[in-house]
Design a protein around this motif. Structure first.
Motif, PDB file in Angstrom:
ATOM      1  N   CYS A  41      -4.290 -24.654  29.922  1.00 16.71           N
ATOM      2  CA  CYS A  41      -4.406 -23.751  31.085  1.00 16.71           C
ATOM      3  C   CYS A  41      -5.453 -22.636  30.916  1.00 16.71           C
ATOM      4  N   THR A  42      -5.437 -21.930  29.790  1.00 13.40           N
ATOM      5  CA  THR A  42      -6.378 -20.811  29.632  1.00 13.40           C
ATOM      6  C   THR A  42      -7.830 -21.317  29.606  1.00 13.40           C
ATOM      7  N   PRO A  43      -8.145 -22.373  28.821  1.00 14.07           N
ATOM      8  CA  PRO A  43      -9.504 -22.908  28.855  1.00 14.07           C
ATOM      9  C   PRO A  43      -9.919 -23.380  30.257  1.00 14.07           C
ATOM     10  N   GLY A  93     -14.323 -18.387  18.274  1.00 10.58           N
ATOM     11  CA  GLY A  93     -12.925 -18.820  18.136  1.00 10.58           C
ATOM     12  C   GLY A  93     -12.864 -20.335  18.213  1.00 10.58           C
ATOM     13  N   ARG A  94     -12.085 -20.926  17.300  1.00  8.11           N
ATOM     14  CA  ARG A  94     -12.026 -22.391  17.249  1.00  8.11           C
ATOM     15  C   ARG A  94     -10.574 -22.883  17.223  1.00  8.11           C
ATOM     16  N   SER A  95      -9.682 -22.120  17.883  1.00  6.37           N
ATOM     17  CA  SER A  95      -8.271 -22.550  17.862  1.00  6.37           C
ATOM     18  C   SER A  95      -8.098 -23.793  18.744  1.00  6.37           C
ATOM     19  N   ASP A  96      -7.002 -24.520  18.450  1.00  7.81           N
ATOM     20  CA  ASP A  96      -6.720 -25.725  19.230  1.00  7.81           C
ATOM     21  C   ASP A  96      -6.350 -25.402  20.663  1.00  7.81           C
ATOM     22  N   CYS A 147     -18.259 -20.614  17.096  1.00 10.80           N
ATOM     23  CA  CYS A 147     -18.264 -19.724  15.923  1.00 10.80           C
ATOM     24  C   CYS A 147     -16.838 -19.406  15.478  1.00 10.80           C
ATOM     25  N   HIS A 148     -16.714 -18.940  14.244  1.00 14.97           N
ATOM     26  CA  HIS A 148     -15.404 -18.611  13.682  1.00 14.97           C
ATOM     27  C   HIS A 148     -15.603 -17.576  12.580  1.00 14.97           C
ATOM     28  N   SER A 149     -14.550 -17.342  11.785  1.00 16.61           N
ATOM     29  CA  SER A 149     -14.616 -16.240  10.821  1.00 16.61           C
ATOM     30  C   SER A 149     -15.621 -16.483   9.694  1.00 16.61           C
ATOM     31  N   LYS A 150     -16.086 -17.728   9.532  1.00 13.01           N
ATOM     32  CA  LYS A 150     -17.049 -18.003   8.454  1.00 13.01           C
ATOM     33  C   LYS A 150     -18.496 -18.105   8.982  1.00 13.01           C
ATOM     34  N   ILE A 199     -10.857 -14.459  20.117  1.00 14.44           N
ATOM     35  CA  ILE A 199     -10.775 -14.101  18.707  1.00 14.44           C
ATOM     36  C   ILE A 199      -9.427 -13.467  18.353  1.00 14.44           C
ATOM     37  N   GLY A 200      -9.007 -12.511  19.197  1.00 11.34           N
ATOM     38  CA  GLY A 200      -7.783 -11.783  18.886  1.00 11.34           C
ATOM     39  C   GLY A 200      -8.065 -10.522  18.073  1.00 11.34           C
ATOM     40  N   ARG A 201      -9.257  -9.920  18.297  1.00 11.83           N
ATOM     41  CA  ARG A 201      -9.604  -8.647  17.628  1.00 11.83           C
ATOM     42  C   ARG A 201     -10.142  -7.676  18.669  1.00 11.83           C
ATOM     43  N   ALA A 202      -9.395  -6.580  18.853  1.00 11.95           N
ATOM     44  CA  ALA A 202      -9.718  -5.635  19.931  1.00 11.95           C
ATOM     45  C   ALA A 202     -11.160  -5.138  19.851  1.00 11.95           C
ATOM     46  N   ASP A 258     -13.993 -12.744  28.411  1.00 14.71           N
ATOM     47  CA  ASP A 258     -13.141 -12.144  27.375  1.00 14.71           C
ATOM     48  C   ASP A 258     -11.728 -12.724  27.470  1.00 14.71           C
ATOM     49  N   VAL A 259     -11.384 -13.613  26.533  1.00 16.77           N
ATOM     50  CA  VAL A 259     -10.058 -14.245  26.545  1.00 16.77           C
ATOM     51  C   VAL A 259      -9.032 -13.380  25.792  1.00 16.77           C
ATOM     52  N   GLY A 260      -9.517 -12.521  24.944  1.00 10.71           N
ATOM     53  CA  GLY A 260      -8.636 -11.762  24.050  1.00 10.71           C
ATOM     54  C   GLY A 260      -7.614 -10.889  24.773  1.00 10.71           C
ATOM     55  N   THR A 261      -6.413 -10.860  24.237  1.00  9.15           N
ATOM     56  CA  THR A 261      -5.405  -9.923  24.731  1.00  9.15           C
ATOM     57  C   THR A 261      -4.791  -9.249  23.501  1.00  9.15           C
ATOM     58  N   ASN A 262      -5.154  -8.010  23.291  1.00 14.21           N
ATOM     59  CA  ASN A 262      -4.703  -7.281  22.095  1.00 14.21           C
ATOM     60  C   ASN A 262      -4.061  -5.976  22.542  1.00 14.21           C
ATOM     61  N   LEU A 278      -5.455 -16.238  35.355  1.00 14.03           N
ATOM     62  CA  LEU A 278      -5.794 -17.655  35.580  1.00 14.03           C
ATOM     63  C   LEU A 278      -4.840 -18.587  34.841  1.00 14.03           C
ATOM     64  N   THR A 279      -4.260 -18.102  33.734  1.00 17.87           N
ATOM     65  CA  THR A 279      -3.447 -18.996  32.901  1.00 17.87           C
ATOM     66  C   THR A 279      -2.247 -19.533  33.687  1.00 17.87           C
ATOM     67  N   ILE A 280      -1.519 -18.650  34.371  1.00 14.19           N
ATOM     68  CA  ILE A 280      -0.354 -19.118  35.142  1.00 14.19           C
ATOM     69  C   ILE A 280      -0.824 -19.925  36.364  1.00 14.19           C
TER      70      ILE A 280
HETATM   71  P1  NDP Z   1      -6.235 -17.753  16.884  1.00 15.30           P
HETATM   72  O1  NDP Z   1      -5.820 -16.661  15.986  1.00 15.30           O
HETATM   73  O2  NDP Z   1      -5.533 -19.052  16.825  1.00 15.30           O
HETATM   74  O3  NDP Z   1      -7.793 -18.036  16.673  1.00 15.30           O
HETATM   75  C1  NDP Z   1      -8.712 -16.986  16.520  1.00 15.30           C
HETATM   76  C2  NDP Z   1     -10.089 -17.528  16.223  1.00 15.30           C
HETATM   77  O4  NDP Z   1     -10.954 -16.429  16.079  1.00 15.30           O
HETATM   78  C3  NDP Z   1     -10.137 -18.341  14.938  1.00 15.30           C
HETATM   79  O5  NDP Z   1     -10.923 -19.501  15.123  1.00 15.30           O
HETATM   80  C4  NDP Z   1     -10.799 -17.390  13.928  1.00 15.30           C
HETATM   81  O6  NDP Z   1     -11.622 -18.011  12.982  1.00 15.30           O
HETATM   82  C5  NDP Z   1     -11.682 -16.570  14.857  1.00 15.30           C
HETATM   83  N1  NDP Z   1     -11.927 -15.253  14.251  1.00 15.30           N
HETATM   84  C6  NDP Z   1     -11.021 -14.370  13.775  1.00 15.30           C
HETATM   85  N2  NDP Z   1     -11.643 -13.288  13.270  1.00 15.30           N
HETATM   86  C7  NDP Z   1     -12.972 -13.508  13.410  1.00 15.30           C
HETATM   87  C8  NDP Z   1     -14.131 -12.764  13.045  1.00 15.30           C
HETATM   88  N3  NDP Z   1     -14.058 -11.564  12.468  1.00 15.30           N
HETATM   89  N4  NDP Z   1     -15.331 -13.312  13.337  1.00 15.30           N
HETATM   90  C9  NDP Z   1     -15.433 -14.514  13.946  1.00 15.30           C
HETATM   91  N5  NDP Z   1     -14.372 -15.264  14.292  1.00 15.30           N
HETATM   92  C10 NDP Z   1     -13.154 -14.760  14.041  1.00 15.30           C
HETATM   93  O7  NDP Z   1      -6.159 -17.133  18.366  1.00 15.30           O
HETATM   94  P2  NDP Z   1      -6.063 -17.874  19.798  1.00 15.30           P
HETATM   95  O8  NDP Z   1      -7.194 -18.807  19.984  1.00 15.30           O
HETATM   96  O9  NDP Z   1      -4.688 -18.347  20.010  1.00 15.30           O
HETATM   97  O10 NDP Z   1      -6.252 -16.606  20.759  1.00 15.30           O
HETATM   98  C11 NDP Z   1      -7.440 -15.852  20.766  1.00 15.30           C
HETATM   99  C12 NDP Z   1      -7.238 -14.638  21.666  1.00 15.30           C
HETATM  100  O11 NDP Z   1      -6.998 -15.070  22.993  1.00 15.30           O
HETATM  101  C13 NDP Z   1      -6.032 -13.767  21.296  1.00 15.30           C
HETATM  102  O12 NDP Z   1      -6.334 -12.417  21.580  1.00 15.30           O
HETATM  103  C14 NDP Z   1      -4.950 -14.240  22.239  1.00 15.30           C
HETATM  104  O13 NDP Z   1      -3.977 -13.242  22.508  1.00 15.30           O
HETATM  105  C15 NDP Z   1      -5.774 -14.538  23.471  1.00 15.30           C
HETATM  106  N6  NDP Z   1      -5.163 -15.483  24.402  1.00 15.30           N
HETATM  107  C16 NDP Z   1      -5.132 -15.133  25.712  1.00 15.30           C
HETATM  108  C17 NDP Z   1      -4.580 -15.975  26.641  1.00 15.30           C
HETATM  109  C18 NDP Z   1      -4.607 -15.567  28.067  1.00 15.30           C
HETATM  110  O14 NDP Z   1      -3.864 -16.082  28.865  1.00 15.30           O
HETATM  111  N7  NDP Z   1      -5.487 -14.649  28.455  1.00 15.30           N
HETATM  112  C19 NDP Z   1      -3.978 -17.252  26.262  1.00 15.30           C
HETATM  113  C20 NDP Z   1      -4.137 -17.578  24.869  1.00 15.30           C
HETATM  114  C21 NDP Z   1      -4.702 -16.698  23.975  1.00 15.30           C
HETATM  115  P3  NDP Z   1     -11.029 -19.001  11.820  1.00 15.30           P
HETATM  116  O15 NDP Z   1     -10.709 -20.292  12.541  1.00 15.30           O
HETATM  117  O16 NDP Z   1     -12.142 -19.116  10.865  1.00 15.30           O
HETATM  118  O17 NDP Z   1      -9.816 -18.325  11.291  1.00 15.30           O
END
Ligand code: NDP
Length: 314
Positions: free
Chosen positions: A140-142, A165-168, A188-191, A209-212, A228-232, A286-288
């Motif tokens: 849904c979010t993607p 961010g590379r989460s599933d 991109c990701h943390s490495k 990413i999940g970092r404010a 901006d998908v992040g919610t912190n 958008l997610t819901i």
């Molecule tokens: P995850 O923690 O599963 O994934 C975070 C990704 O960010 C990982 O791939 C990680 O890399 C990467 N990352 C972390 N730190 C860094 C850094 N310093 N530099 C580069 N890359 C970094 O999170 P999610 O994918 O589940 O969620 C991401 C964000 O989206 C969160 O804030 C979450 O709350 C939000 N979210 C919002 C939704 C919405 O409805 N708006 C729905 C779902 C999520 P690595 O793989 O190397 O660890």
């Protein structure tokens, strides 16, 4: 010139209007889409999310039911519940709210959901359908990220897109959807080496990413679209000051609530980007909306062939 703000609330409301009309037509033709939500235990955040999902179903005329096993539930008990929901014809979507308690094998439970009812789009079958550009259910979010871009008339084909961010559940499916829409995509990701430089290549930058406020102006090419998908939730006053010093409205919220919801993108990016989604009020709504859309789509894909005008899902 400050960035154009992409209004997720408005776009979500447009989608809900469309979905509501489809539900009405389908229900009149004898197929009322149905969603079953499984909420284990008493996680306050999960309870809020589920309440929002059920309320949204009610507003749009989608049948919904909630199953609330206790947090002592076993994997086997959850599997039995999922199998029962898989069997029921009037249930088109099954959503197992995450996280599940530690004793439960979450992967096993998610794998048990019938892919045709997997409205979260997390089942490996649906992930495979997405990556091979076949019809399936998309997370849904993607899916919401792509709707924002398309409905805001932001070109995707041929553009450089960078997804951080590379989460599933977010990063990878967003990247796949952008590839399918003909963008040139970097994930991109943390490495990742020299992240700001890679991000500055982007015409479309997606932060999951999940970092404010991590994405500051030096990550952004002038004029780029930033999603901006992040919610912190920020509670630390010093962190708040780094992000929102001088923002009277936010300061008021922070004072009264003791926290504020912040994306992965620093507010200063609004001075550089061409377009930007706010937090809150961007991707979140958008997610819901996409969950509702997925439930209707699942009903059409699975049961639509029984009614000629709904035999095609799109
Ligand atoms: P995850 O923690 O599963 O994934 C975070 C990704 O960010 C990982 O791939 C990680 O890399 C990467 N990352 C972390 N730190 C860094 C850094 N310093 N530099 C580069 N890359 C970094 O999170 P999610 O994918 O589940 O969620 C991401 C964000 O989206 C969160 O804030 C979450 O709350 C939000 N979210 C919002 C939704 C919405 O409805 N708006 C729905 C779902 C999520 P690595 O793989 O190397 O660890």
């Amino acid at each position: 010139m400050p960035a154009r703000i992409l209004d997720g609330v408005k776009i979500a409301s447009e989608i809900r209007g469309e979905v509501g009309a489809q539900v009405k037509a389908m229900t009149a033709a004898g197929i009322r889409p149905g969603l079953a939500v499984v909420l284990v235990g008493h996680n306050p955040a999960s309870e809020i999310y589920v309440r929002g999902k059920v309320k949204s179903c009610e507003e749009l005329g989608i049948y919904s039911e909630q199953h609330t096993p206790p947090d002592t539930v076993s994997t086997e008990e959850l599997l039995a519940l999922v199998n029962e929901l898989n069997e029921r014809d009037e249930i088109d979507g099954i959503l197992v709210q995450l996280p599940l308690p530690p004793q439960v094998d979450s992967k096993k439970v998610l794998l048990a959901v019938d892919p045709a009812k997997d409205v979260d789009g997390f089942h490996p079958m649906n992930v495979g359908l997405l990556s091979t550009q076949r019809d399936g259910l998309v997370a849904c979010t993607p899916a919401g990220v792509i709707e924002i871009l398309k409905r805001s008339q932001i070109a995707i084909a041929g553009q450089e897109a960078v997804v951080v961010g590379r989460s599933d559940i977010v990063g990878k499916p967003v990247a796949m959807l952008l590839i399918n829409a003909n963008a040139t995509v970097t994930v991109c990701h943390s490495k990742t080496r020299d992240l700001p430089a890679v991000c500055r290549r982007a015409d479309i930058l997606v932060a999951a990413i999940g970092r404010a406020g991590m994405i500051t102006r030096d990550f952004v090419k002038p004029g780029a679209t930033v999603i901006d998908v992040g919610t912190n939730r920020v509670t630390d006053p010093a962190e708040f000051q780094r992000l929102y010093a001088g923002n009277a409205k936010r300061e008021e919220t922070f004072r009264t609530k003791g926290s504020t919801l912040v994306g992965d993108v620093h507010p200063e990016v609004a001075e550089v980007a061409g377009a930007l989604t706010p937090v809150p009020g961007g991707v979140g709504p958008l997610t819901i909306a996409m969950l509702m859309s997925n439930t209707v789509r699942a009903a059409k894909l699975r049961r639509g062939s029984r009614i000629p005008e709904f035999s095609r899902a799109r």
